[in-house]
Write an enzyme that holds these catalytic residues in place. Sequence first.
Site, PDB file in Angstrom:
ATOM      1  N   SER A  21       0.986  -0.704  -0.245  1.00  0.00           N
ATOM      2  CA  SER A  21      -0.302   0.399   0.264  1.00  0.00           C
ATOM      3  C   SER A  21       0.647   1.623  -0.036  1.00  0.00           C
ATOM      4  CB  SER A  21      -0.678   0.181   1.228  1.00  0.00           C
ATOM      5  OG  SER A  21      -1.324   1.073   1.796  1.00  0.00           O
ATOM      6  N   ASP A  37      -8.875   4.290  -6.100  1.00  0.00           N
ATOM      7  CA  ASP A  37     -10.182   4.629  -5.827  1.00  0.00           C
ATOM      8  C   ASP A  37     -10.938   5.137  -6.189  1.00  0.00           C
ATOM      9  OD1 ASP A  37      -9.009   3.920  -2.692  1.00  0.00           O
ATOM     10  OD2 ASP A  37      -8.586   6.101  -2.387  1.00  0.00           O
ATOM     11  N   ARG A  71     -13.255  -5.106  -1.855  1.00  0.00           N
ATOM     12  CA  ARG A  71     -13.656  -4.211  -2.985  1.00  0.00           C
ATOM     13  C   ARG A  71     -14.430  -4.807  -4.319  1.00  0.00           C
ATOM     14  NH1 ARG A  71     -11.630   1.525  -1.913  1.00  0.00           N
ATOM     15  NH2 ARG A  71     -13.101   2.422  -0.714  1.00  0.00           N
ATOM     16  N   ARG A  84     -16.903   4.446  -1.210  1.00  0.00           N
ATOM     17  CA  ARG A  84     -16.982   4.185  -1.831  1.00  0.00           C
ATOM     18  C   ARG A  84     -18.080   3.123  -3.097  1.00  0.00           C
ATOM     19  NH1 ARG A  84     -14.027   8.069  -2.611  1.00  0.00           N
ATOM     20  NH2 ARG A  84     -11.718   8.403  -1.214  1.00  0.00           N
TER      21      ARG A  84
END
Length: 421
Positions: A146, A292, A323, A377
């Site tokens: 990350s 993102d 996600r 999101r």
Amino acid sequence: MKGIIVTAPNKHIKGNITLSGSKSISNRVLLIKALCGQSFAITNISDSDDTATLEKLLHQPPSIYDAHHAGTTFRFMTGYLALQPSTKVLTGSERMKQRPIGALVDALNHLGANIRYLEVEGYPPLEINAPNPSWKNEISLTANISSQYISTLLLIAPTMPNGLKIHLEGEPVSRPYIEMTLDIMRYFGVHSTWNGPIIEVAHQPYIPKDYFVEADWSAASYYYAMCAMSESAEITLYGLNKESVQGDAAIAEISKRFGVETSYGDHYITISKGINSTFPSEIEYNFVKVPDIAQTISVVCAGLGINGLFSGLQTLRIKETDRIAALQSEWSKLGVFFTKMPEKFSRRTKVEYYLQEGEAKPQNGDIPTIETYNDHRMALAFAALALKFPIKILNPLVVSKSYPKFWHDLRNLGFEISDLG
């Protein structure tokens, strides 16, 4: 609030939106302010839950620090607390306890920190003790970790006794976020070099200076999605600049493929789409620098019936939710196919590809229900589908993590939002 139904009676969107400051920038500036040791003003700071949580934790006395769902806050606080005397406990929500932190903890412990795990090895919560008297100043990291780990180390580097030299092995994911960190540090007087795989920051002071936080390009991406799925649109977004340190500003260039154009003013942009705009039948995009906005582009493609071949999604599994799994689950309700391509397609490049096919449509005549998985999101991105058909979104208040005023702003654009209780 259990859920909402979002509809868009008018498919021609026109309006003005004032966006809050960028969460990513705000959090970096807050940490620098704490490390600086001197006060300065931060204007247009993000009104997100994540930023409010970080600001609170940086000002609370040593005790148990709870970052809740805020991943950036947890990572930045890990680095900050590693420098402090006494023993502290840093914890978070149940989901936070499932998100790996081992690479950052290993790096900090190698350099001189004294951190141990309180539950599962490699995961929160952490016990952070006073550091060792001397710190090393050099470390090697695999670059596919990350970017927030790397940014954490860079932000504390000037305050380490001998600075820090980071050797990155491979191509870093989310590189624009690392560049953003170095750019903000430079504003506060910290010099750094990035030559090839090596980033170096010498021991030096942060210089306190007042800071204006640019608006959030990640938040802007959802309006680009609305423009793309409208019949026509003209939306002015205040607080944004053409020259931005935010990687998600790439949404302006990507959205040209969907017929959305951007014009730039003095601290604002206007995005528009004409009635006769066209778009391709398929696109390919690598999100390694801008993960993102992956959900946003996925929603646009599904809404317009554009097939997508996506790569650079490797960090999506360790976000607020998995996600990729969330997209697969929700698209299955709407007749959209989202799957990882067989390994033979990436044997040479080692790049993972995901194929998305189909146009999102309600099944069986029902209003589709979107689970948000405690991920802001998911709610923010899927809301744009209301321009195609009414959509039910569960746990809508999850948007407060990054954009608390989102539903209010949508109403101002003519969307209708009704509560389910």
